[in-house]
Design an enzyme around this catalytic site. Structure first.
Site, PDB file in Angstrom:
ATOM      1  N   CYS A 119       1.136 -15.832   1.730  1.00  0.00           N
ATOM      2  CA  CYS A 119       1.434 -15.183   3.011  1.00  0.00           C
ATOM      3  C   CYS A 119       0.879 -16.050   4.128  1.00  0.00           C
ATOM      4  O   CYS A 119      -0.004 -16.871   3.898  1.00  0.00           O
ATOM      5  CB  CYS A 119       0.817 -13.790   3.079  1.00  0.00           C
ATOM      6  SG  CYS A 119       1.434 -12.822   4.472  1.00  0.00           S
ATOM      7  N   LYS A 194       5.988  -2.950  -0.107  1.00  0.00           N
ATOM      8  CA  LYS A 194       4.740  -3.011   0.644  1.00  0.00           C
ATOM      9  C   LYS A 194       4.926  -2.247   1.944  1.00  0.00           C
ATOM     10  O   LYS A 194       5.749  -2.612   2.790  1.00  0.00           O
ATOM     11  CB  LYS A 194       4.374  -4.467   0.925  1.00  0.00           C
ATOM     12  CG  LYS A 194       3.092  -4.614   1.718  1.00  0.00           C
ATOM     13  CD  LYS A 194       2.670  -6.057   1.850  1.00  0.00           C
ATOM     14  CE  LYS A 194       1.429  -6.177   2.700  1.00  0.00           C
ATOM     15  NZ  LYS A 194       1.024  -7.569   2.877  1.00  0.00           N
ATOM     16  N   LYS A 247       2.485  -1.186  -3.099  1.00  0.00           N
ATOM     17  CA  LYS A 247       1.249  -1.311  -2.334  1.00  0.00           C
ATOM     18  C   LYS A 247       1.349  -0.526  -1.046  1.00  0.00           C
ATOM     19  O   LYS A 247       2.369  -0.678  -0.353  1.00  0.00           O
ATOM     20  CB  LYS A 247       1.034  -2.793  -2.024  1.00  0.00           C
ATOM     21  CG  LYS A 247      -0.142  -3.091  -1.153  1.00  0.00           C
ATOM     22  CD  LYS A 247      -0.191  -4.552  -0.842  1.00  0.00           C
ATOM     23  CE  LYS A 247      -1.295  -4.756   0.172  1.00  0.00           C
ATOM     24  NZ  LYS A 247      -1.267  -6.042   0.767  1.00  0.00           N
TER      25      LYS A 247
END
Ligand code: PBG
Length: 323
Positions: A119, A194, A247
């Protein structure tokens, strides 16, 4: 019907409870997140995450040895570079903190399975997960940087890469880049589902990655959406994800359960920083039995359907599980 059926018969003592128990957890299920920083001999506790540290490479190696000795098979690395810039160049620097840590850990503890988080947010001066163009995160330009970052991690020796940026098309981009350089056998664990969650608060202190303007809602998912999670997973599997992740974990057990029921790939769940900090804080106050709450949370994530759990509790839980 009662009185023929009495469920208490199978709850009478620990032996029979053990025999009919439906879910078990083991250190094999855990992936331990670690934060790598620059320098030497650095081990700085993260104030909102007691028991978690920003560590320099030498300290990460010591920690990795301990993690391995507790029977935990894997770690996932996050980097805190010395310098951040607009392009997040520390992310794909072959001598970056994560790249150095991967080399050192694989050298010292070859059996420990090393995953890297892919990321941009820890490396950009603005704290967003991609490249900024005209005030917004530019999806397609970011893909190239993510592929470079993943490649640099794998060249350093990473066993698996885990993109967490939530750009569209990143699994394809990373898969193509790895295959093109002879890394067709390196798996990708996608942070497929996510959510834009307030539970990441303590992590952003840990990784020094709070966005300097706006928030992440234009790329992370809306917590209200359930059907969309299935679409994200289907797409990431089609693009080549080997493992998919949900997540956060605890407020999203329904999503974990849905994905488990519909897809055959291994499923990971991230027991995120805020979920950890809540338990630690209440434990410190004496309001809950911290160890029991921790084990119940991990069990619930497993019961919902996760095969793997990324958790800051990994060492504490492994110590209890291996006695
Ligand atoms: C990077 C990333 C984040 C987390 C994992 N990878 C933060 C974020 O998206 O803001 C959060 C992990 C945690 O809270 O424990 N994109």
């Amino acid at each position: 019907m009662f009185p023929v059926h009495r469920y208490r018969r199978l709850r009478k003592n620990e032996t029979i409870r053990r025999m009919v128990r439906e879910t078990s957890i083991s250190p094999d299920d855990f992936i331990h997140p670690l934060f790598v920083t620059f320098g030497k001999g650095v081990r700085k506790e993260i104030s909102s995450m007691p028991g978690c540290y920003q560590e320099s490479v030498d300290e990460i190696v010591k920690n990795a040895k301990e993690i391995h000795s507790l029977g935990i098979p894997s770690i996932i690395l996050f980097g805190i570079p010395e310098h951040k810039d607009e392009l997040g160049s520390g992310a794909y620097d072959e001598n970056g903190v994560v790249q150095d840590a991967v080399k050192a850990v694989k050298d010292a503890v070859p059996d420990l399975y090393v995953i890297t988080d892919v990321c941009m947010c820890e490396y950009t001066s603005h704290g967003h997960c991609g490249l900024i163009e005209k005030g917004v995160v530019d999806n397609d330009k970011t893909l190239k940087l993510l592929a470079m970052e993943a490649l640099s991690h794998v060249r350093a020796g990473a066993d698996m890469v885990a993109p967490s940026d939530m750009m569209d098309g990143r699994i394809s981009a990373i898969r193509a880049a790895l295959d093109g350089e002879g890394f067709a056998n390196i798996p990708i664990m996608s942070y497929a589902v996510k959510y834009a969650s307030a539970f990441y608060g303590p992590f952003r202190e840990a990784a020094e990655s709070t966005p300097q303007f706006g928030d992440r809602r234009s790329y992370q998912m809306d917590p209200a959406n359930r059907r969309e999670a299935a679409k994200e997973v289907a797409l990431d599997i089609a693009e080549g994800a080997d493992i998919v992740m949900v997540k956060p974990a605890l407020s999203y057990l329904d999503i974990i359960s849905d994905i488990k029921a519909s897809y055959g790939v291994p499923l990971a769940a991230y027991n995120v920083s805020g979920e950890y900090s809540l338990v630690k804080a209440a434990g410190k106050m004496g309001w809950i039995d911290e160890s029991r709450v921790m084990m119940e949370i991990l069990l619930s994530i497993k019961r919902a359907g996760a095969d793997l759990i990324l958790t800051y509790f990994a060492k504490d839980a492994a110590k209890i599980l291996v006695g």
